[in-house]
Design a protein around this motif. Sequence first.
Motif, PDB file in Angstrom:
ATOM      1  N   ASP A 177       0.805  -1.226   0.000  1.00 52.49           N
ATOM      2  CA  ASP A 177       0.000   0.000   0.000  1.00 52.49           C
ATOM      3  C   ASP A 177       0.835   1.273   0.000  1.00 52.49           C
ATOM      4  O   ASP A 177       0.274   2.371  -0.051  1.00 52.49           O
ATOM      5  CB  ASP A 177      -0.945  -0.002   1.210  1.00 52.49           C
ATOM      6  N   SER A 178       2.151   1.154   0.065  1.00 52.55           N
ATOM      7  CA  SER A 178       2.998   2.346   0.068  1.00 52.55           C
ATOM      8  C   SER A 178       2.963   3.005  -1.309  1.00 52.55           C
ATOM      9  O   SER A 178       2.703   2.356  -2.328  1.00 52.55           O
ATOM     10  CB  SER A 178       4.429   1.994   0.447  1.00 52.55           C
ATOM     11  N   ALA A 179       3.260   4.289  -1.332  1.00 51.03           N
ATOM     12  CA  ALA A 179       3.233   5.048  -2.592  1.00 51.03           C
ATOM     13  C   ALA A 179       4.244   4.500  -3.595  1.00 51.03           C
ATOM     14  O   ALA A 179       3.947   4.395  -4.791  1.00 51.03           O
ATOM     15  CB  ALA A 179       3.520   6.518  -2.310  1.00 51.03           C
ATOM     16  N   GLU A 180       5.431   4.114  -3.110  1.00 51.48           N
ATOM     17  CA  GLU A 180       6.452   3.601  -4.021  1.00 51.48           C
ATOM     18  C   GLU A 180       6.049   2.266  -4.630  1.00 51.48           C
ATOM     19  O   GLU A 180       6.296   2.006  -5.804  1.00 51.48           O
ATOM     20  CB  GLU A 180       7.811   3.505  -3.314  1.00 51.48           C
ATOM     21  N   ALA A 181       5.392   1.404  -3.852  1.00 52.61           N
ATOM     22  CA  ALA A 181       4.940   0.111  -4.373  1.00 52.61           C
ATOM     23  C   ALA A 181       3.803   0.311  -5.371  1.00 52.61           C
ATOM     24  O   ALA A 181       3.787  -0.322  -6.434  1.00 52.61           O
ATOM     25  CB  ALA A 181       4.484  -0.782  -3.227  1.00 52.61           C
ATOM     26  N   GLN A 182       2.877   1.177  -5.047  1.00 52.14           N
ATOM     27  CA  GLN A 182       1.740   1.410  -5.940  1.00 52.14           C
ATOM     28  C   GLN A 182       2.162   2.076  -7.248  1.00 52.14           C
ATOM     29  O   GLN A 182       1.574   1.815  -8.292  1.00 52.14           O
ATOM     30  CB  GLN A 182       0.674   2.231  -5.229  1.00 52.14           C
ATOM     31  N   ALA A 183       3.205   2.894  -7.184  1.00 54.49           N
ATOM     32  CA  ALA A 183       3.680   3.558  -8.401  1.00 54.49           C
ATOM     33  C   ALA A 183       4.180   2.551  -9.435  1.00 54.49           C
ATOM     34  O   ALA A 183       4.107   2.803 -10.641  1.00 54.49           O
ATOM     35  CB  ALA A 183       4.797   4.540  -8.054  1.00 54.49           C
ATOM     36  N   LEU A 184       4.663   1.399  -8.957  1.00 45.20           N
ATOM     37  CA  LEU A 184       5.172   0.380  -9.875  1.00 45.20           C
ATOM     38  C   LEU A 184       4.316  -0.885  -9.863  1.00 45.20           C
ATOM     39  O   LEU A 184       4.748  -1.941 -10.311  1.00 45.20           O
ATOM     40  CB  LEU A 184       6.624   0.036  -9.518  1.00 45.20           C
ATOM     41  N   ASP A 185       3.103  -0.785  -9.358  1.00 46.61           N
ATOM     42  CA  ASP A 185       2.151  -1.893  -9.335  1.00 46.61           C
ATOM     43  C   ASP A 185       2.712  -3.140  -8.655  1.00 46.61           C
ATOM     44  O   ASP A 185       2.444  -4.266  -9.083  1.00 46.61           O
ATOM     45  CB  ASP A 185       1.674  -2.237 -10.756  1.00 46.61           C
ATOM     46  N   TYR A 186       3.508  -2.947  -7.591  1.00 47.87           N
ATOM     47  CA  TYR A 186       4.118  -4.065  -6.869  1.00 47.87           C
ATOM     48  C   TYR A 186       3.067  -4.871  -6.110  1.00 47.87           C
ATOM     49  O   TYR A 186       2.172  -4.315  -5.483  1.00 47.87           O
ATOM     50  CB  TYR A 186       5.176  -3.563  -5.885  1.00 47.87           C
TER      51      TYR A 186
END
Length: 107
Positions: free
Chosen positions: A44-53
């Motif tokens: 749910d972190s912004a960095e994970a969501q930015a790369l669809d992790y």
Amino acid sequence: MKDRDHTVSRRGFLKFGAYGLLAVPVAGLGWSTQAKAMERLDEDSAEAQALDYVHDAANADHPSYEEGQVCDNCDLWTDPTAEDWGPCAVFPGKLVAAGGWCSAWVG
């Protein structure tokens, strides 16, 4: 007198070298435990969501995802000895799931 001073400095040099050789494996212990001290990447972190992790590649809902692509077979996976969770060059300081996936996957 000069011979004695020269012998002492040679002995000091050898002692210093021995301490240096002993320090190398000890320093390696610090590096190998660093990955264990890192936190797992939160989906749910912004960095994970930015790369669809996602932690589980089976849940990847992205047009560029192809079956068989997972974090531990990606070129950005930085520790080939890691098993369930490991470091990734895209998410410095965080661990990603070996079976995870993100849009930065490189094969």
